[in-house]
Design a protein around this motif. Structure first.
Motif, short mmCIF file in Angstrom:
data_model
loop_
_atom_site.label_atom_id
_atom_site.label_comp_id
_atom_site.label_asym_id
_atom_site.label_seq_id
_atom_site.Cartn_x
_atom_site.Cartn_y
_atom_site.Cartn_z
N ALA A 88 1.35 -1.76 -0.04
CA ALA A 88 0.03 -0.07 0.02
C ALA A 88 0.76 1.33 0.44
O ALA A 88 2.21 1.60 0.71
N HIS A 89 0.29 2.20 -1.05
CA HIS A 89 1.22 3.64 -0.72
C HIS A 89 0.40 4.66 0.75
O HIS A 89 -1.04 4.24 0.76
N GLY A 90 0.96 5.67 1.25
CA GLY A 90 0.11 5.43 2.66
C GLY A 90 1.14 6.58 2.85
O GLY A 90 2.23 6.67 3.22
N VAL A 91 0.11 7.74 4.12
CA VAL A 91 1.62 8.16 4.84
C VAL A 91 2.44 6.63 6.21
O VAL A 91 1.17 6.37 6.65
N PRO A 92 3.57 7.50 5.98
CA PRO A 92 4.38 6.54 6.92
C PRO A 92 4.00 6.62 8.18
O PRO A 92 3.71 7.69 8.46
N VAL A 93 3.95 5.65 8.78
CA VAL A 93 3.69 5.32 10.57
C VAL A 93 4.22 6.21 10.89
O VAL A 93 5.99 6.28 10.96
N GLY A 94 4.34 7.70 11.67
CA GLY A 94 4.79 8.54 12.53
C GLY A 94 5.34 9.88 11.89
O GLY A 94 5.56 10.88 12.47
N GLY A 95 5.07 9.44 9.93
CA GLY A 95 4.93 10.49 9.20
C GLY A 95 4.20 11.85 9.53
O GLY A 95 2.55 11.98 10.55
N GLU A 96 4.59 13.02 9.19
CA GLU A 96 3.98 14.34 9.25
C GLU A 96 3.36 14.41 8.07
O GLU A 96 4.20 14.59 7.30
N LEU A 97 2.40 15.23 7.54
CA LEU A 97 1.67 15.22 6.30
C LEU A 97 2.22 16.77 6.05
O LEU A 97 3.41 16.76 4.40
N GLY B 139 2.79 12.81 -4.16
CA GLY B 139 1.92 12.08 -4.39
C GLY B 139 1.56 11.46 -3.46
O GLY B 139 0.39 10.88 -3.94
N THR B 140 2.24 11.06 -2.66
CA THR B 140 2.38 10.34 -1.33
C THR B 140 0.87 10.48 -0.79
O THR B 140 0.30 9.81 -0.45
N LEU B 141 0.70 12.08 -0.44
CA LEU B 141 -0.67 12.25 -0.05
C LEU B 141 -1.90 11.89 -0.50
O LEU B 141 -2.53 12.24 0.34
N THR B 142 -1.36 12.38 -2.39
CA THR B 142 -2.59 11.70 -3.47
C THR B 142 -3.29 10.51 -2.77
O THR B 142 -4.61 10.19 -3.23
N ALA B 143 -1.84 9.38 -3.09
CA ALA B 143 -3.11 8.22 -3.10
C ALA B 143 -2.88 8.06 -2.04
O ALA B 143 -4.20 7.07 -1.78
N ALA B 144 -2.29 8.77 -0.32
CA ALA B 144 -2.86 8.30 1.27
C ALA B 144 -4.77 8.66 1.17
O ALA B 144 -5.12 7.53 1.93
N MET B 145 -4.36 9.73 0.75
CA MET B 145 -6.23 9.82 0.64
C MET B 145 -6.84 9.09 -0.52
O MET B 145 -8.13 8.94 0.18
N ARG B 146 -7.00 8.50 -1.50
CA ARG B 146 -7.54 8.14 -2.29
C ARG B 146 -7.76 6.76 -1.83
O ARG B 146 -8.56 6.18 -2.20
N SER B 147 -6.62 6.37 -1.20
CA SER B 147 -6.72 4.47 -0.72
C SER B 147 -7.44 4.90 1.19
O SER B 147 -7.34 3.94 1.55
#
Lengths: 201, 201
Positions: free
Chosen positions: B174-183, B189-197
């Motif tokens: 899965a693509h998304g926000v890394p655990v512990g990561g700050e937006l 690209g990551t934010l769009t993928a995280a939002m979409r999924s």
């Protein structure tokens, strides 16, 4: 090491490499993979060179340098001026001065600096052997090239004290602006020293 | 290496260590001095472990992992689910997933990514052996765990193409926000993928 994921032999290699200064657990793992990939070109020769060094490297009984010979290459070199002796803290300092080809002199490696808090007194350093060497009368100039740290300077003062009464000129490295250095980034102590020791041009 | 200052054996060791990723000429020199100081505790064991690894480490003919056994510990482990196969670029990725204990699965190491500019085509990677493995029919799910880079994704698309017609479910990480990561620090690209999924909580 959070968790063992490779075989015990590889894990052991990672753990040992992680103890090498400059490498940590993560970079040791990367290094091991690189070594395995370059088994013939790098891993084999490195294993052989390490085994060779374990068997052959010794500490020079004259100056404290490390070499495969005792006395070391520098002490055995007749072209080196025996009248000039450079006192350094560590072998790395000796190597640094040799790279700079600063002097055609001999060395004496103290093996550290006086540090009462760490339990390092005069007996832990090669000070007695230094005084003995100077007492023989060949050395005309003793250049104290210890680091310009508090511990280094304390050690320098102790050395000067121990050498009282011996017929030798004691000098130290000049303080000043590093070549290529910018004044703006230098501390006040260095600038004051550089100003005090200014030379005419 | 600017200049040889130690004996040839020590210099050779410095030069070889400087080729290890994570070490350069200067840190290799520091490492060698440290090793010489810790001859019994570190240098000897490291030399032995390296010699041991040179002789015993091999690449697993099944999955491409490195181990002292062939098939490797993971391939030989009967408790590993043979129906789930994780495709990774490199052994370091396999180790990373094992550290995370993410899946009780088996692996297949590609040995890199497709990179026409570097002359790495499908024949340079373990792709044929992967297709053969999947063709045997035991694998139900193939998890493509290549890096989320352009080269990694190109390789993933090529793999999916090669696996057409085989009865296997292909998934990817899965693509998304890394655990512990700050937006705030993440790319679009990551934010769009995280939002979409996004998932319901």
């Amino acid at each position: 090491m959070s968790k063992s994921v490779a075989g015990p032999e590889i894990e052991r290699l990672v753990q040992l490499l992680a103890k090498v200064p400059g490498l940590g657990p993560r970079s040791a793992r990367r290094a091991v993979l690189h070594l395995i990939k370059k088994k013939e070109q790098l891993m084999g020769p490195l294993a052989a060179a390490l085994t060779d060094a374990v068997e052959n490297v010794k500490v020079c009984s004259e100056c404290g340098n490390v070499d495969t010979m005792d006395p070391c290459t520098i002490c055995a070199d007749q072209r080196r001026d025996p009248a000039t002796l450079i006192v350094v803290e560590d072998v790395s300092d000796l190597w640094a001065l040799e790279r700079a080809s600063a002097m055609n002199a001999r060395y004496h490696v103290l093996g550290g600096t006086l540090s009462p808090l760490d339990g390092i007194g005069p007996d832990e350093l090669n000070i007695v052997s230094l005084v003995n060497r100077v007492s023989q009368g060949t050395v005309r100039e003793l250049i104290i090239a210890v680091n310009a740290t508090v511990d280094g300077q304390t050690t320098a003062h102790y050395l000067i004290d121990q050498l009282q009464g011996l017929d030798v000129q004691v000098t130290r490295l000049a303080h000043g602006v590093p070549v290529g250095g910018e004044l703006d980034y230098l501390d006040e102590g260095t600038l004051t020293a550089a100003m005090r020791s200014r030379t005419s041009i």
